[in-house]
Design an enzyme around this catalytic site. Structure first.
Site, PDB file in Angstrom:
ATOM      1  N   SER A  29      18.420 -27.646 -59.692  1.00 36.62           N
ATOM      2  CA  SER A  29      19.737 -27.799 -60.309  1.00 36.62           C
ATOM      3  C   SER A  29      19.635 -28.178 -61.768  1.00 36.62           C
ATOM      4  CB  SER A  29      20.503 -28.915 -59.586  1.00 36.62           C
ATOM      5  OG  SER A  29      20.545 -28.699 -58.215  1.00 36.62           O
ATOM      6  N   GLU A  66      23.095 -18.732 -60.352  1.00 32.46           N
ATOM      7  CA  GLU A  66      22.763 -18.925 -61.769  1.00 32.46           C
ATOM      8  C   GLU A  66      21.283 -18.542 -61.919  1.00 32.46           C
ATOM      9  OE1 GLU A  66      23.243 -23.053 -62.921  1.00 32.46           O
ATOM     10  OE2 GLU A  66      24.218 -22.491 -64.803  1.00 32.46           O
ATOM     11  N   ASN A 126      25.487 -27.608 -63.770  1.00 34.24           N
ATOM     12  CA  ASN A 126      25.420 -29.061 -63.592  1.00 34.24           C
ATOM     13  C   ASN A 126      25.591 -29.841 -64.882  1.00 34.24           C
ATOM     14  OD1 ASN A 126      25.174 -29.648 -60.751  1.00 34.24           O
ATOM     15  ND2 ASN A 126      23.426 -28.286 -60.883  1.00 34.24           N
TER      16      ASN A 126
END
Ligand code: NAD
Length: 287
Positions: A119, A152, A190
């Site tokens: 992430s 992503e 994030n």
């Protein structure tokens, strides 16, 4: 390069969902976890989630059986040795990921692409632990994987265009929409999401409102499908804390400092849905 087999390393919240969508798309899947209970739980969860898709008419029973037959569990990284693509989904700890990539680099065939579902951790840094940095990439799926459309795609400094093209093609074959981001801490998702979650935890800690009210303001007032505290519980509070630590350390700005109340919940083992309690309480998971 055509990807026909995938190894998913880490069978937790994300790994079981990644294995699920890969198997449904016709790929051979090896699902690896160091914890036998986690592996068993993940295989049961995938079966349960596919049954739900059958009940909703999105999958037929024979398709479910065929997809489940394509998934093989394995307790050791050696299981990843035959795959065209390895997708790593172990906890968000840079040292752990670096170690696993070094081992995978030694085990995986020379043509294999090594992807991380991280992430926030630097893909360039992970790639530097291997002898194949041009074939290392970020493939950041969203939770819950079978439902969320975005992947992503994170290109490290040395990732080749051929690797990007192969992984973009795979994401499309899984029915997802790939979006490319550059390799900066937290990428796009994030870097924007975690400060909002952290601010919601500060608001809770400072007594601005209770957890239900904070979430209601953001769902009813801002039209978010889920409140930030409920979303943090879905992601896992340990994962949120790890991501905030990376953002804080790597960007060096105190606006990313993790809220002490988030640290306290993690220290207490209140990690969100996966443990039955986070900022909200949940019934134990079944299958
Ligand atoms: P998790 O804690 O639910 O699962 C991690 C799994 O990895 C566990 O089953 C654990 O047993 C296994 N594991 C640990 N060490 C291992 C090793 N050495 N070898 C094999 N397996 C090992 O974590 P998660 O929420 O699935 O997160 C995994 C990754 O995905 C993290 O990098 C996280 O940042 C990222 N991610 C999480 C979310 C989310 O919403 N939870 C969303 C997108 C990306």
């Amino acid at each position: 390069m055509k990807i026909e087999s995938v190894a998913v390393v880490g069978a937790g919240t994300m790994g079981n969902g990644i294995a699920h969508v890969c198997a449904l798309a016709g790929l051979q899947v090896i699902l690896v976890d160091a914890d036998p209970d986690a592996l068993k739980g993940a295989l049961a969860r995938i079966g349960g989630n596919m049954s739900r898709q059958v009940a909703k008419g999105r999958l037929d029973a024979a398709g479910r059986e065929r997809a489940l037959a394509r998934i093989q569990g394995d307790g050791s990284l050696a299981g990843a040795a035959a795959a065209d693509l390895v997708i790593e989904a172990v906890p968000e700890v840079a040292e752990l990921k670096g170690r696993i990539f070094r081992e995978l680099d030694a085990l995986a065939p020379a043509h294999a692409i090594l992807a991380s579902n991280t992430s926030s951790i630097s893909i360039t840094g992970i790639a530097a632990r291997t002898e194949r940095p041009e074939r290392v990439i970020g493939m950041h799926f969203m939770n819950p994987v079978p439902v969320m459309r975005l992947v992503e795609i994170v290109r490290g400094l040395r990732t080749s265009s051929a690797t990007v093209a192969a992984v973009v093609g795979l994401a499309r074959a899984l029915g997802k929409t790939p979006v490319e981001a550059r390799d900066f801490p937290g990428f796009v998702s994030n870097r924007i999401l975690m400060p909002m979650i952290n601010e919601a935890v500060f608001a809770l800690m400072e007594g601005v409102a209770d957890a239900e009210s904070i979430d209601a303001v953001m769902t009813l007032g801002m039209n978010h499908p889920m409140g930030p505290l409920a979303l943090a519980d879905l992601i896992g509070l340990d994962t949120c804390l790890n991501i905030l630590e990376v953002l804080h350390r790597e960007i060096g700005d105190d606006r990313y400092r993790p809220c002490p109340l988030l640290r306290q919940h993690v220290a207490a083992g209140w990690l969100g849905r996966k443990t039955g309690r986070g900022f909200h309480s949940y019934r134990p998971r079944t299958g």
